[in-house]
Scaffold this active site. Structure first.
Site, PDB file in Angstrom:
ATOM      1  N   HIS A 225       0.872  -1.182   0.000  1.00  0.00           N
ATOM      2  CA  HIS A 225       0.000   0.000   0.000  1.00  0.00           C
ATOM      3  C   HIS A 225       0.913   1.238   0.000  1.00  0.00           C
ATOM      4  CE1 HIS A 225      -3.474   2.419   0.442  1.00  0.00           C
ATOM      5  NE2 HIS A 225      -3.790   2.216   1.699  1.00  0.00           N
ATOM      6  N   HIS A 266      -1.999  -1.215 -10.634  1.00  0.00           N
ATOM      7  CA  HIS A 266      -2.895  -0.742  -9.560  1.00  0.00           C
ATOM      8  C   HIS A 266      -4.070  -1.693  -9.445  1.00  0.00           C
ATOM      9  CE1 HIS A 266      -5.680   1.881  -7.336  1.00  0.00           C
ATOM     10  NE2 HIS A 266      -4.593   2.504  -6.932  1.00  0.00           N
ATOM     11  N   ASP A 321       2.816   6.367  -7.307  1.00  0.00           N
ATOM     12  CA  ASP A 321       4.154   6.290  -6.706  1.00  0.00           C
ATOM     13  C   ASP A 321       5.278   6.360  -7.733  1.00  0.00           C
ATOM     14  OD1 ASP A 321       2.958   5.759  -4.189  1.00  0.00           O
ATOM     15  OD2 ASP A 321       2.754   3.647  -4.738  1.00  0.00           O
TER      16      ASP A 321
HETATM   17  C1  MLT Z   1      -4.066   4.781  -4.012  1.00  0.00           C
HETATM   18  O1  MLT Z   1      -4.065   5.961  -3.630  1.00  0.00           O
HETATM   19  O2  MLT Z   1      -3.739   4.453  -5.161  1.00  0.00           O
HETATM   20  C2  MLT Z   1      -4.444   3.778  -3.046  1.00  0.00           C
HETATM   21  O3  MLT Z   1      -4.740   4.149  -1.793  1.00  0.00           O
HETATM   22  C3  MLT Z   1      -4.460   2.371  -3.405  1.00  0.00           C
HETATM   23  C4  MLT Z   1      -5.870   1.995  -3.733  1.00  0.00           C
HETATM   24  O4  MLT Z   1      -6.615   2.790  -4.283  1.00  0.00           O
HETATM   25  O5  MLT Z   1      -6.215   0.849  -3.415  1.00  0.00           O
END
Ligand code: MLT
Length: 387
Positions: A225, A266, A321
């Site tokens: 995460h 993702h 990220d």
């Molecule tokens: C994100 O910001 O990408 C997340 O918290 C991961 C997600 O959406 O599961």
């Protein structure tokens, strides 16, 4: 009238982390697999460069503020700021080998012990106003930069955070530019991401807001995460060159060794994350010649090309990220161990807004009941200790 069927649940969905299973509603944000996240209907690209406080207001009020409302909201947050000295004493006693997220989680609990009033909305606003000072203290005390720097809340949420960080050798204006965007982009991502879901689950048992945020941050601290942003910069650093051919060989080797390609893919998205697109553009503005940024930028195309050719990969595209760490690094925050705390600083605001919504507004003001999903019993045929 019969209820609309939203989802056909089968045994195949068991033990898959509730992937895709609808469990509730969310009014603050929505994640579209192609378009990415929008906050209360506004695509993230339209919000990324606005005042961070405006976006916090949007999530809490479901509307952007007028100029007067924004001014009043900023003044309210400024008046609420101020972390009790006892919280810093707790941080000073923590072992340096603890991860910054562990420091942050401990600090959040201590903040709750000293600051909570027991009203969801009040606690949410106080937490949003005070967490930047807590995070700045985590940086300073754990890194040995010095004692916490007293805040100047009149500067604004992020500008004051930059002031309280006092990052050695950083250009405060560039860092503030970067962190304002970073804060807005990371604030919310639908209702079901692990940290938000965890925070709401804990709050559903009527633990207080600070305990709920602490649990949420423990969720965020996992490498699958929020901690992925830390690992992602380390991944980009280990390429060692921005040359596309070197990047190609590096990614191919990583795949051959069954290693994770950080910053790509993702759980929900099936296209480039708009939060990544926004950050690539920001990098072109603030650090176009930075070698790590050039590496991340070239990785954007090379990795997508390689990953797209692998059939079982459903999303070969950059996520939030992919480039955030290289921008933080170029802005003067060079220790990637702290990046998830910055993610948490922002995500706490979205989680707090969702908790307030679920506790105070849902189900005609009664709030959602305590979370209690069913687990199907397995390997438990009746037995008796009597033989
Ligand atoms: C994100 O910001 O990408 C997340 O918290 C991961 C997600 O959406 O599961």
């Amino acid at each position: 009238m019969a209820d609309r069927v939203l989802f056909e649940l089968t045994e195949a969905h068991l033990n898959t982390g509730l992937r895709g299973v609808p469990v509730g509603t969310c009014r603050t944000s929505r994640v579209d697999p192609q378009e990415g996240v929008s906050y209360v209907g506004y695509p993230i690209a339209q919000l990324a460069h606005r005042d961070p406080e405006e976006i916090v207001y949007l999530l809490l009020h479901r509307d952007l503020p007028s100029a007067d409302e924004l001014q009043a909201f900023k003044a309210d947050l400024a008046a609420r700021s101020g972390v009790p000295a006892k919280v810093f004493d707790v941080l000073r006693a923590l072992p340096a080998e603890g991860h910054p997220m562990e420091w942050f989680e401990t600090g959040l609990l201590a903040l709750g012990m000293t600051s909570k009033v027991g009203d969801w909305k009040e606690d949410a606003l106080n937490a949003i106003a005070r967490i930047p000072e807590l995070v700045a203290a985590v940086f300073r005390l754990r890194s040995g930069w010095g004692e916490p720097i007293p805040g100047k809340p009149e500067l604004g949420l992020i500008e004051n955070f930059v002031h309280m960080l006092g990052v050695p050798n950083a250009d405060p204006a560039r860092l503030a530019r970067m962190l304002r965007v970073f804060y807005v982009l990371h604030m919310d991502h639908g209702g079901g991401n692990l940290s938000t879901f965890t925070g709401k689950a804990v709050a559903s048992g009527h633990a207080d807001l600070y305990g709920s945020l602490t649990a949420a941050m423990a969720g965020l601290s996992g490498p699958l995460h929020g901690r992925a942003n830390q690992d992602c910069l380390n991944f980009v650093r280990s390429v060692g060159s921005s040359d596309p051919q070197v990047i190609r060989t590096f990614i191919q080797n990583a795949l051959d060794n069954r290693q994770k390609i950080y910053g790509f893919g993702h759980a929900v998205l099936r296209a480039e994350d708009p939060r990544a697109t926004i950050q690539y553009a920001l990098g072109q503005e603030i650090c176009p010649d930075d070698e790590l940024f050039k590496t991340a930028l070239n990785m954007r195309s090379v990795a997508v090309e390689i990953l797209s050719s692998i059939q079982k990969i459903s999303n070969p595209y950059p996520n939030v990220d992919a480039v955030s760490g290289t921008l933080l690094n170029a802005s003067g925050l060079t220790d990637s161990d702290y990046y998830t705390v910055l993610f948490g600083l922002s995500r706490c605001s979205g989680i707090a807004a969702q908790i307030v919504d679920e506790r105070v507004h849902f189900r005609g003001g009664k709030g959602a009941p305590i979370y209690r999903p069913k687990y199907v019993a397995e390997d438990q045929s009746p037995r008796s200790v009597d033989g």
